[in-house]
Design an enzyme around this catalytic site. Structure first.
Site, PDB file in Angstrom:
ATOM      1  N   CYS A 123       5.791  -0.827   9.269  1.00  0.00           N
ATOM      2  CA  CYS A 123       5.378   0.550   9.528  1.00  0.00           C
ATOM      3  C   CYS A 123       4.945   0.652  10.980  1.00  0.00           C
ATOM      4  CB  CYS A 123       4.244   0.971   8.596  1.00  0.00           C
ATOM      5  SG  CYS A 123       4.151   2.771   8.435  1.00  0.00           S
ATOM      6  N   LYS A 200       5.498   6.088  -2.853  1.00  0.00           N
ATOM      7  CA  LYS A 200       4.187   5.931  -2.223  1.00  0.00           C
ATOM      8  C   LYS A 200       3.534   7.304  -2.129  1.00  0.00           C
ATOM      9  CE  LYS A 200       1.875   4.298   1.933  1.00  0.00           C
ATOM     10  NZ  LYS A 200       2.011   3.612   3.230  1.00  0.00           N
ATOM     11  N   LYS A 253       2.970   2.821  -5.449  1.00  0.00           N
ATOM     12  CA  LYS A 253       1.697   2.661  -4.766  1.00  0.00           C
ATOM     13  C   LYS A 253       0.960   3.983  -4.704  1.00  0.00           C
ATOM     14  CE  LYS A 253      -0.034   1.623  -0.218  1.00  0.00           C
ATOM     15  NZ  LYS A 253       0.294   1.379   1.157  1.00  0.00           N
TER      16      LYS A 253
HETATM   17  C1  PBG Z   1       0.709   1.677   6.191  1.00  0.00           C
HETATM   18  C2  PBG Z   1       0.119   1.228   4.899  1.00  0.00           C
HETATM   19  C3  PBG Z   1      -0.975   1.777   4.222  1.00  0.00           C
HETATM   20  C4  PBG Z   1      -1.203   0.942   3.142  1.00  0.00           C
HETATM   21  C5  PBG Z   1      -0.234  -0.059   3.164  1.00  0.00           C
HETATM   22  N1  PBG Z   1       0.588   0.160   4.252  1.00  0.00           N
HETATM   23  C6  PBG Z   1      -1.864   2.910   4.548  1.00  0.00           C
HETATM   24  C7  PBG Z   1      -1.353   4.285   4.619  1.00  0.00           C
HETATM   25  O1  PBG Z   1      -0.227   4.601   4.241  1.00  0.00           O
HETATM   26  O2  PBG Z   1      -2.126   5.095   5.143  1.00  0.00           O
HETATM   27  C8  PBG Z   1      -2.321   1.099   2.159  1.00  0.00           C
HETATM   28  C9  PBG Z   1      -2.744  -0.156   1.474  1.00  0.00           C
HETATM   29  C10 PBG Z   1      -4.076  -0.100   0.826  1.00  0.00           C
HETATM   30  O3  PBG Z   1      -4.752   0.935   0.785  1.00  0.00           O
HETATM   31  O4  PBG Z   1      -4.476  -1.153   0.311  1.00  0.00           O
HETATM   32  N2  PBG Z   1       1.736   2.598   6.056  1.00  0.00           N
HETATM   33 ZN    ZN Z   2       2.161   3.619   8.038  1.00  0.00          ZN
END
Ligand code: PBG
Ligand code: ZN
Length: 326
Positions: A123, A200, A253
């Site tokens: 990411c 997600k 997720k």
């Molecule tokens: C980044 C990412 C996130 C998480 C995993 N990869 C945060 C988001 O999307 O803001 C969250 C993981 C967690 O809360 O344990 N894209």
């Molecule tokens: Zn991200």
């Protein structure tokens, strides 16, 4: 047959009986441990994460050391999250695809010094000055989809070059699985797997993670790319598309507020289903246990519920806590 001939309690009469008839079992292989590695930390320095009890940001050295200890206890796989220096962040997150970035260095070390399966989160949000997962249109603040794909692919490729086993794109841009599969294949990394964060949701349960990874968006939110928690049909469409684009593993997720979605994907797709028991799910349980509102048994019950819903793999900060009991 009814009572008194049929007695359900016969099946529960002892631990041994309960154990052999248990329908759901949690195996050590099911667990993936997420770890935060911060570039600016030196060996011997680790930072507490105020919103995540008993979790730390590690230097590369200490993170690898910690993982080695977990491997001795049976851990099989880990997912790495990198924190670059603040002054390395820019509008397109370019340090995310630097060949000697913090994630790339960590991957090399893990592959050289352990037998762990190494997964990397792909990411841009930890690496962009604006904290969004894709590029931003300067004029109107919109998150640009197609322009972001090029950068995300470069990140995945740099992880592959470092030796990663599985890349896990978490950005939620459309078309990224196809873009990543293509660049990996073009460069001879046909064997690198893609675990797609295909479903997600835009969730409050990421709050501690954003504190841990310093990755909160500087403006707005992630609702134009992450899914609306009200939707489940859309989850099928997301999963279908990523399957077609070449994902090897599908991920849901968060996990706990979305057990129905895990179950739906498990019944509808012939692909391994992973799920992310996210930071907020970890912290709320830890906090309740610390306060004495619950006891540690709540951890296993929670993980079993995720497994029972249909998850094959569970990314969880609890992995470090429960290896000894599996
Ligand atoms: C980044 C990412 C996130 C998480 C995993 N990869 C945060 C988001 O999307 O803001 C969250 C993981 C967690 O809360 O344990 N894209
Ligand atoms: Zn991200």
């Amino acid at each position: 047959m009814e009572f008194p001939v049929t007695r359900m309690r016969r099946m529960r009469k002892s631990k041994a009986i309960r154990d052999i008839f248990a329908e759901t079992k949690l195996n050590i292989e099911d667990l993936i441990y997420p770890i935060f590695i911060k570039k600016d930390l030196k060996k011997g320095e680790k930072e507490e994460i105020s919103t995540m009890p008993e979790e730390y940001r590690y230097s590369v050295d200490d993170g690898v050391e910690f993982l080695k200890n977990l491997e001795k206890k049976g851990l099989k796989s880990t997912i790495i999250f990198g924190l670059p220096s603040d002054d390395e962040k820019d509008s397109c997150g370019s340090v995310a695809y630097s060949d000697n970035g913090v994630v790339q260095e960590t991957i090399k070390r893990i592959k050289a010094e352990t037998n762990l399966i190494c997964i990397s989160d792909v990411c841009l949000c930890q690496y962009t000055s604006h904290g969004h997962c894709g590029l931003v249109d300067d004029e109107n603040g919109e998150i640009l989809n197609d322009e972001s794909l090029k950068y995300l692919s470069k990140v995945a490729l740099s992880h592959a070059k470092a030796g990663v086993d599985i890349v896990a794109p978490s950005d939620m841009m459309d078309g990224r699985i196809m873009a990543i599969r293509e660049i990996l294949d073009d460069n001879g990394y046909e064997d690198v797997l893609i675990m797609s964060y295909c479903v997600k949701y835009a969730s409050n349960f990421y709050y501690p993670f954003r504190d841990a990874a310093n990755s909160s968006p500087a403006f707005g939110d992630r609702k134009t790319y992450q899914m609306d928690p009200k939707n489940s049909i859309e989850a099928i469409r997301e999963a279908e598309l990523d399957l077609i684009e070449g994902a090897d593993v599908l991920m849901v997720k968060p996990a706990l507020a979305y057990l129905d979605i895990i179950n739906m994907l498990k019944t509808n797709f012939n692909l391994p289903i992973a799920t992310y028991n996210v930071s907020g799910e970890y912290s709320m349980l830890k906090a309740a246990i610390d306060k004495g509102y619950l006891t540690e048994d709540a951890i296993m019950e929670t993980l079993i519920s995720i497994k029972r819903a249909g998850a094959d793999l569970i990314i969880t900060h609890f992995a470090k806590d429960i290896l000894d009991s599996l």
